[in-house]
Design a protein around this motif. Structure first.
Motif, PDB file in Angstrom:
ATOM      1  N   HIS A  23      84.999  42.319  66.870  1.00 20.53           N
ATOM      2  CA  HIS A  23      85.001  43.856  66.364  1.00 20.53           C
ATOM      3  C   HIS A  23      83.278  43.992  65.651  1.00 20.53           C
ATOM      4  O   HIS A  23      82.686  43.015  65.158  1.00 20.53           O
ATOM      5  CB  HIS A  23      86.058  44.469  65.525  1.00 20.53           C
ATOM      6  N   TYR A  25      82.629  44.909  63.533  1.00 27.49           N
ATOM      7  CA  TYR A  25      83.099  44.316  62.210  1.00 27.49           C
ATOM      8  C   TYR A  25      83.099  43.242  61.605  1.00 27.49           C
ATOM      9  O   TYR A  25      83.347  42.837  59.940  1.00 27.49           O
ATOM     10  CB  TYR A  25      83.660  45.423  61.031  1.00 27.49           C
ATOM     11  N   ASP A  39      84.186  48.424  69.350  1.00 27.75           N
ATOM     12  CA  ASP A  39      84.475  48.823  68.820  1.00 27.75           C
ATOM     13  C   ASP A  39      85.929  48.165  69.337  1.00 27.75           C
ATOM     14  O   ASP A  39      86.527  47.550  70.555  1.00 27.75           O
ATOM     15  CB  ASP A  39      84.534  50.395  68.736  1.00 27.75           C
ATOM     16  N   SER A  40      87.091  48.577  68.753  1.00 31.47           N
ATOM     17  CA  SER A  40      88.633  48.428  68.942  1.00 31.47           C
ATOM     18  C   SER A  40      88.792  48.818  70.230  1.00 31.47           C
ATOM     19  O   SER A  40      89.695  48.050  71.309  1.00 31.47           O
ATOM     20  CB  SER A  40      89.484  48.089  67.915  1.00 31.47           C
ATOM     21  N   PHE A  62      95.947  45.571  63.668  1.00 30.18           N
ATOM     22  CA  PHE A  62      96.421  47.141  65.281  1.00 30.18           C
ATOM     23  C   PHE A  62      95.864  46.776  66.076  1.00 30.18           C
ATOM     24  O   PHE A  62      95.322  47.135  67.281  1.00 30.18           O
ATOM     25  CB  PHE A  62      96.207  48.228  64.550  1.00 30.18           C
ATOM     26  N   MET A  63      94.626  46.287  66.108  1.00 30.01           N
ATOM     27  CA  MET A  63      93.160  45.693  67.046  1.00 30.01           C
ATOM     28  C   MET A  63      94.252  45.336  67.974  1.00 30.01           C
ATOM     29  O   MET A  63      94.000  45.555  69.398  1.00 30.01           O
ATOM     30  CB  MET A  63      92.377  45.374  66.683  1.00 30.01           C
ATOM     31  N   TYR A 111      94.945  57.985  64.800  1.00 30.33           N
ATOM     32  CA  TYR A 111      94.235  57.356  64.596  1.00 30.33           C
ATOM     33  C   TYR A 111      94.323  56.236  65.587  1.00 30.33           C
ATOM     34  O   TYR A 111      95.210  55.602  65.259  1.00 30.33           O
ATOM     35  CB  TYR A 111      93.175  57.485  63.751  1.00 30.33           C
ATOM     36  N   VAL A 112      93.515  55.789  66.573  1.00 35.39           N
ATOM     37  CA  VAL A 112      93.023  54.442  66.885  1.00 35.39           C
ATOM     38  C   VAL A 112      93.928  53.443  65.498  1.00 35.39           C
ATOM     39  O   VAL A 112      94.437  52.587  66.315  1.00 35.39           O
ATOM     40  CB  VAL A 112      92.274  53.585  68.086  1.00 35.39           C
ATOM     41  N   ASN A 113      93.130  53.562  64.845  1.00 31.03           N
ATOM     42  CA  ASN A 113      93.717  52.687  63.523  1.00 31.03           C
ATOM     43  C   ASN A 113      94.993  53.261  63.158  1.00 31.03           C
ATOM     44  O   ASN A 113      94.813  53.544  61.439  1.00 31.03           O
ATOM     45  CB  ASN A 113      92.552  53.010  62.240  1.00 31.03           C
ATOM     46  N   SER A 128      87.484  57.407  66.641  1.00 30.80           N
ATOM     47  CA  SER A 128      86.653  57.525  65.947  1.00 30.80           C
ATOM     48  C   SER A 128      85.419  58.797  66.600  1.00 30.80           C
ATOM     49  O   SER A 128      84.319  59.789  65.701  1.00 30.80           O
ATOM     50  CB  SER A 128      85.841  57.066  64.557  1.00 30.80           C
ATOM     51  N   HIS A 197      80.050  56.809  59.330  1.00 30.56           N
ATOM     52  CA  HIS A 197      80.674  56.435  59.731  1.00 30.56           C
ATOM     53  C   HIS A 197      82.251  57.519  59.429  1.00 30.56           C
ATOM     54  O   HIS A 197      81.708  58.174  58.256  1.00 30.56           O
ATOM     55  CB  HIS A 197      81.810  56.037  59.751  1.00 30.56           C
ATOM     56  N   GLU A 199      84.837  57.908  58.833  1.00 28.15           N
ATOM     57  CA  GLU A 199      85.653  57.704  57.981  1.00 28.15           C
ATOM     58  C   GLU A 199      85.121  57.476  56.333  1.00 28.15           C
ATOM     59  O   GLU A 199      85.960  57.676  55.429  1.00 28.15           O
ATOM     60  CB  GLU A 199      86.289  55.537  57.708  1.00 28.15           C
ATOM     61  N   SER A 213      80.547  57.177  65.150  1.00 29.63           N
ATOM     62  CA  SER A 213      80.899  55.715  65.262  1.00 29.63           C
ATOM     63  C   SER A 213      80.866  54.902  65.265  1.00 29.63           C
ATOM     64  O   SER A 213      79.083  54.680  65.329  1.00 29.63           O
ATOM     65  CB  SER A 213      82.450  56.303  66.452  1.00 29.63           C
ATOM     66  N   THR A 214      81.289  53.775  65.205  1.00 28.29           N
ATOM     67  CA  THR A 214      80.227  51.945  65.453  1.00 28.29           C
ATOM     68  C   THR A 214      79.282  52.424  66.559  1.00 28.29           C
ATOM     69  O   THR A 214      77.913  51.806  66.507  1.00 28.29           O
ATOM     70  CB  THR A 214      80.862  50.912  65.447  1.00 28.29           C
TER      71      THR A 214
HETATM   72  O1  CIZ Z   1      88.113  52.275  66.376  1.00 30.20           O
HETATM   73  C1  CIZ Z   1      87.016  51.168  65.834  1.00 30.20           C
HETATM   74  O2  CIZ Z   1      87.060  50.235  66.188  1.00 30.20           O
HETATM   75  C2  CIZ Z   1      86.939  51.202  64.532  1.00 30.20           C
HETATM   76  C3  CIZ Z   1      87.686  50.619  63.493  1.00 30.20           C
HETATM   77  C4  CIZ Z   1      85.953  52.195  64.223  1.00 30.20           C
HETATM   78  C5  CIZ Z   1      85.153  52.533  65.043  1.00 30.20           C
HETATM   79  O3  CIZ Z   1      84.094  53.467  64.694  1.00 30.20           O
HETATM   80  O4  CIZ Z   1      84.345  51.752  66.290  1.00 30.20           O
END
Ligand code: CIZ
Length: 305
Positions: A23, A25, A39-40, A62-63, A111-113, A128, A197, A199, A213-214
Motif C-alpha cells: 500500500h 502508506y 491503493d487498497s 481489511f486490505m 468506505y473500502v476501509n 476515497s 486526503h 479523511e 485520495s492517494t
Molecule cells: O483505500 C485506500 O487504499 C486508502 C486507505 C486510501 C487511499 O486514498 O488510497
C-alpha cells in the motif's frame, strides 16, 4: 537495503508463485520490493488479474480481506496478523444492522476501509477517490447511510449536497493533522501546492488546495507543472511521490501522520510469511459473496472510475 533478505524474498516468491502488494502508506523499502504499489482496491484488482497463487499484502487486515474477496481461489497472507485498521473496526456488522433497522429505507454506502462483514451488510462500497461520484449516482430522494469515516462522508455530503446519515468513525492518523500544521507548512513553503486526503478534518480540508485520495495525489503530482507539493496524509505516500517525480519536492504536512499498523510490516516478516504461509486471511464464503456484491455494484455505477 538488505540484499540477502531481498534475494531470499525473491526465491520464496518464485517458489510460492506469489505476488507482493504494498500500500502507498507502507515504509519506502517495502514499497520498493513490491510487485505492485497503490491503493487498497487498485492493488486487490491487480492481484486478481495475475496468475499468482499467493498474495502477500503489505498493508492492514481489511486490505487483505478485500484481496481475498476478489481472489477467492488465491491464498492471501498478511505478514503481521496484528496489522489492523482502527477506522475499519469502528463499526461492527451488528452496529450497522441496528442502523439499517433504524433507517429501513436507506441505502448503505461503506468506505473500502471497513471489515468484510460490514461490506456484506452494505449496498455499495466506495473508495476515497469515488465516494462523491458514487453518492451522486444514487437516487436523490433516497436516504443514504455512510460508514465508517465521518470525514469522508461529510466531504461526499458537501460535494453532492446530499444529507447523509454519518457514522462517527475517523482515521486516527489523519485527524492528528491540524490547521497549525497546514499554516506553518505554508509559511515555510509558500510555493507548495497543498493536497489533503478526505479523511482529514473539515478545518484542515478548508485550508488546502486539493482534496484527493492517494491515487489521485499521485496522478495530480505527475500532471502538474508545479515543483513543490505538501501532502496531508500518511507519510508513506511521500516515498512514492518522490520516486515518481524526481524533479519535484514533496513535504509531509505533518511528521506525526504515521500509521503504526502500516509500519508493522518488515522484510523479516515477509520472509516468515512466505516460508510458513502465514497469516492467511480467509473470508467466509457467505460473507465474501455478499461483500463482493457491494464492490460489484460500485463498479457497475462507476465503470470507468
Ligand atoms: O483505500 C485506500 O487504499 C486508502 C486507505 C486510501 C487511499 O486514498 O488510497
Amino acid at each position: 537495503m538488505n540484499e540477502r533478505l531481498l534475494e531470499k524474498i525473491q526465491k520464496l516468491t518464485d517458489r510460492r508463485n506469489a505476488v507482493i502488494l504494498a500500500h502507498n502508506y507502507q515504509p519506502g523499502e517495502i514499497q520498493d520490493l513490491a510487485d505492485f504499489t497503490g491503493d487498497s482496491l487498485g492493488l486487490s484488482i491487480k492481484a486478481a488479474e495475475t496468475d499468482a497463487e499467493v498474495i502477500v499484502f503489505c498493508g492492514v487486515r481489511f486490505m487483505a480481506e478485500t484481496a481475498a474477496i476478489l481472489s477467492p481461489q488465491k491464498t492471501v497472507l498478511l505478514p503481521d496478523k496484528s496489522a489492523g485498521c482502527p477506522l475499519a473496526d469502528m463499526i461492527t456488522a451488528q452496529q450497522l444492522r441496528k442502523l439499517k433497522h433504524d433507517h429501513p429505507d436507506a441505502l448503505v454506502v461503506c468506505y473500502v476501509n471497513s471489515t468484510a462483514e460490514v461490506k456484506a451488510e452494505s449496498d455499495y462500497c466506495c473508495t476515497s477517490a469515488n465516494a462523491v461520484d458514487l453518492v451522486e449516482s444514487l437516487p436523490p430522494e433516497k436516504q443514504i447511510i455512510f460508514v465508517p469515516d465521518r470525514h469522508l462522508g461529510r466531504f461526499a455530503a458537501e460535494r453532492t449536497g446530499q444529507d447523509l446519515i454519518l457514522w462517527p468513525g475517523y482515521c486516527a492518523t489523519h485527524v492528528v493533522i491540524t490547521e497549525d500544521d497546514i499554516n506553518n507548512m505554508r509559511k515555510q513553503h509558500p510555493d507548495a501546492i497543498v493536497m489533503a486526503h478526505p479523511e482529514c478534518t473539515e478545518p484542515v480540508k478548508a485550508l488546502v488546495d486539493e482534496i484527493l485520495s492517494t491515487g489521485q495525489m499521485l496522478k495530480f503530482a505527475a500532471k502538474s507543472p508545479a515543483k513543490c507539493f505538501a501532502a496531508a496524509t500518511e507519510i508513506g505516500i511521500i516515498h512514492t511521490l518522490k520516486k515518481q517525480n524526481p524533479n519535484a519536492r514533496f513535504i509531509p504536512a505533518s511528521d506525526r501522520a504515521v500509521c503504526p499498523n502500516m509500519k508493522k510490516i518488515t522484510f523479516d516478516k515477509i520472509v516468515a510469511s512466505l516460508e510458513d504461509m502465514q497469516y492467511e486471511i480467509k473470508v467466509p464464503q457467505e460473507i465474501s459473496v455478499k461483500a463482493k456484491k457491494s464492490l460489484d455494484r460500485m463498479i457497475e455505477v462507476l465503470p470507468t472510475k
